[in-house]
Design an enzyme around this catalytic site. Sequence first.
Site, PDB file in Angstrom:
ATOM      1  N   GLY A   1      35.977  39.817  37.688  1.00  0.00           N
ATOM      2  CA  GLY A   1      35.720  38.677  37.200  1.00  0.00           C
ATOM      3  C   GLY A   1      36.594  37.290  37.636  1.00  0.00           C
ATOM      4  O   GLY A   1      36.186  36.380  37.414  1.00  0.00           O
TER       5      GLY A   1
ATOM      6  N   GLY B   1      36.844  37.432  41.330  1.00  0.00           N
ATOM      7  CA  GLY B   1      36.812  37.417  42.686  1.00  0.00           C
ATOM      8  C   GLY B   1      36.305  38.669  43.170  1.00  0.00           C
ATOM      9  O   GLY B   1      35.807  39.511  42.531  1.00  0.00           O
TER      10      GLY B   1
ATOM     11  N   ASP C   1      49.467  45.834  31.523  1.00  0.00           N
ATOM     12  CA  ASP C   1      47.960  46.293  31.604  1.00  0.00           C
ATOM     13  C   ASP C   1      48.100  47.642  32.424  1.00  0.00           C
ATOM     14  O   ASP C   1      47.240  47.895  33.284  1.00  0.00           O
ATOM     15  CB  ASP C   1      47.118  45.353  32.236  1.00  0.00           C
ATOM     16  CG  ASP C   1      45.785  45.258  32.326  1.00  0.00           C
ATOM     17  OD1 ASP C   1      45.257  46.051  31.174  1.00  0.00           O
ATOM     18  OD2 ASP C   1      44.869  44.723  32.857  1.00  0.00           O
TER      19      ASP C   1
END
Length: 390
Positions: free
Chosen positions: A51, A53, A169
């Site tokens: 999202g 690059g 994450d």
Amino acid sequence: MGCSWLSCHRREATEVDGEIAAIDNVKIYKYREIRQATDDFSAENKIGEGGFGSVYKGCLKDGKLAAIKVLSAESRQGVKEFLTEINVISEIQHENLVKLYGCCVEGNHRILVYNFLENNSLDKTLLAGGYTRSGIQFDWSSRANICVGVAKGLAFLHEEVRPHIIHRDIKASNILLDKYLSPKISDFGLARLMPPNMTHVSTRVAGTIGYLAPEYAVRGQLTRKADIYSFGVLLMEIVSGRSNKNTRLPTEYQYLLERAWELYERNELVDLVDSGLNGVFDAEEACRYLKIGLLCTQDSPKLRPSMSTVVRLLTGEKDIDYKKISRPGLISDFMDLKVRGPVATKTEQVNRQNYTNPSSSSNGSSRDHSNAYSSGASSANAGNTFSSTI
């Protein structure tokens, strides 16, 4: 008064340049060097897109292969993650973390240069069908080494680095593999520093559903225990060879944590082990790993072990206190995210024979994970991820 896009963009670029200049140990590449390394960003060298690059494989002047992540000029949110990633990863080195070679901030270009890792990410290999699809043989020894390696990397971030770092994450797509299948934690765009003497940080919730600790997803209270929850989910994915959510399975089998708890209560955890191993694994060790996964995903953050303790549990240096294992915490207990199905009656082995891992199964993120180096910010914008204050 607002500013025009051009003036805001210039001010933003100046601020980025200033922050990069303040970091001493980051190599600054010229844009022409990056163009040469990627053959002018040729399609043949493009290895992924996210999202924020694209990512290219490149060969630097010194002969090193690199993964070159190019931030899209249109992405304003991505600039923050770009700076965060540089600030966090440039200061630390560990065998189980990706290595940042440097960056390019020439003009409006924002580019990160990492070491190239040959075997992509766990979600594109093991969770995409293992040997059948990726050509990689994930035997039990390889899986165990990956689990321990990721645990050591997280323990380093949580306990050895000052200030402590919360990744935010941890998931299969952010675990990259080198040619020896040694795991490297990647994507520090969402990372947060934990100031000394603070028990938690209140922050905008970002990450991927399926890996998010319930207390963080619901209240926005971030601690290292949120990473530990995510690791517990990942650990069970590695052992089972399936994603934490697979909508192609019958309803009662779709959610990995619930399935693991059902089997644990019936003393049938071995049925969750990946049938793709063809029975060639240490059953006692595999079940121990699954129980550690349950420990890490308990509802109360206080009951989850530290990552250094997790390492000792995985390596057998410390015994599991089975009395401490309780039902895992699930976001679905707090939010109406799914419709529950009936309790399963068949064993997981039967289920595994009838329903193999499809390439389209969901691991909690809807974006294309062909970009194993894509920015963590993408996670916050994926269709089934949280990206708002709760």
